[in-house]
Design an enzyme around this catalytic site. Structure first.
Site, PDB file in Angstrom:
ATOM      1  N   ASP A   1       0.873  -1.159   0.000  1.00  0.00           N
ATOM      2  CA  ASP A   1       0.000   0.000   0.000  1.00  0.00           C
ATOM      3  C   ASP A   1       0.917   1.218   0.000  1.00  0.00           C
ATOM      4  O   ASP A   1       2.113   1.106   0.296  1.00  0.00           O
ATOM      5  CB  ASP A   1      -0.899  -0.042   1.236  1.00  0.00           C
ATOM      6  CG  ASP A   1      -1.834   1.141   1.320  1.00  0.00           C
ATOM      7  OD1 ASP A   1      -2.309   1.603   0.278  1.00  0.00           O
ATOM      8  OD2 ASP A   1      -2.078   1.612   2.449  1.00  0.00           O
TER       9      ASP A   1
ATOM     10  N   ASP B   1      -0.099   4.938   1.156  1.00  0.00           N
ATOM     11  CA  ASP B   1      -0.308   5.856   2.277  1.00  0.00           C
ATOM     12  C   ASP B   1      -0.265   5.117   3.607  1.00  0.00           C
ATOM     13  O   ASP B   1      -0.979   4.134   3.813  1.00  0.00           O
ATOM     14  CB  ASP B   1      -1.645   6.566   2.106  1.00  0.00           C
ATOM     15  CG  ASP B   1      -1.665   7.397   0.833  1.00  0.00           C
ATOM     16  OD1 ASP B   1      -0.898   8.358   0.758  1.00  0.00           O
ATOM     17  OD2 ASP B   1      -2.425   7.056  -0.096  1.00  0.00           O
TER      18      ASP B   1
END
Length: 218
Positions: free
Chosen positions: A13, A15
């Protein structure tokens, strides 16, 4: 004792995992919420790990969704330059062969690239964004596509995630999960949880987490 996670492919991922965007997200979404007549605290409780369009669809009437989504996209791009790297991210990515890793993010391509560049991190050779999938996290579509781009079965990947929606998507895809931070710790669903990527290494198909970095292990 360190924890070893076999991993032919790594799916990150963005963020909260590679870039520390929490402050920027809070600034952008709080500004947006106030302009929509919504409670910023309530909005912040549902934004992490999801596509902006999905969050907007839950909060805004149908006839205003396109404009509201365009507005939050603009605010987030305006704040992207403030985003630093998560500790240990630069060192880990620098040690990875390009073919081994990909980014799977709920953000737009422009936002993901802007935040990675602001944090001084390399752009991946393979990236799945919120625009590449029909259904966002917690649906596993993004992580299944990421594994396919790497040419690796999902069960032979490790996903690095911080949000409950992302961890649920990883599990549904059949991947092992390295969780990052307090949101991941609270779910209790990651195989291993660390505060950040400091000291995490990859070599010869194994992701290794130092013993003193482990906050939780299943």
């Amino acid at each position: 004792m360190s924890v070893a996670l076999p991993a032919r492919g790594l799916l990150f991922d963005n963020d909260g995992v590679l870039v520390d965007s929490d402050d920027a997200v809070t600034t952008s979404w709080s500004r947006w919420a106030l302009e929509q007549g919504l409670d910023p605290v309530a909005v912040m409780a549902v934004v992490h790990g999801r596509r902006a369009a999905d969050t907007v669809a839950d909060l805004v009437a149908a006839d205003r969704r396109d404009a509201a989504t365009a507005l939050i996209d603009r605010y987030e791009l305006e704040d992207a330059h403030t985003v630093p790297a998560v500790a240990g991210a630069a060192e880990l990515l620098a040690a990875l062969p390009p073919a081994v890793w990909a980014v799977v993010t709920s953000g737009t391509p422009d936002l993901a690239g802007a935040r990675l560049r602001a944090a001084g991190l390399p752009l991946p050779g393979a990236m799945v964004t919120g625009r590449d999938v029909r259904t966002g996290k917690p649906d596993p579509e993004g992580y299944l596509l990421g594994a396919r781009l790497l040419g690796v079965p999902p069960g032979e990947t490790v996903v690095v995630e911080d949000s409950p929606a992302g961890i649920a998507a990883s599990r549904a895809a059949g991947a092992r999960v390295l969780g990052i931070g307090e949101r991941a710790l609270a779910t209790g669903e990651a195989d291993v949880v660390v505060a950040d990527l400091s000291g995490v290494t990859w070599a010869d198909g194994v992701l290794t987490v130092p013993a003193d970095a482990v906050l939780h292990a299943r």
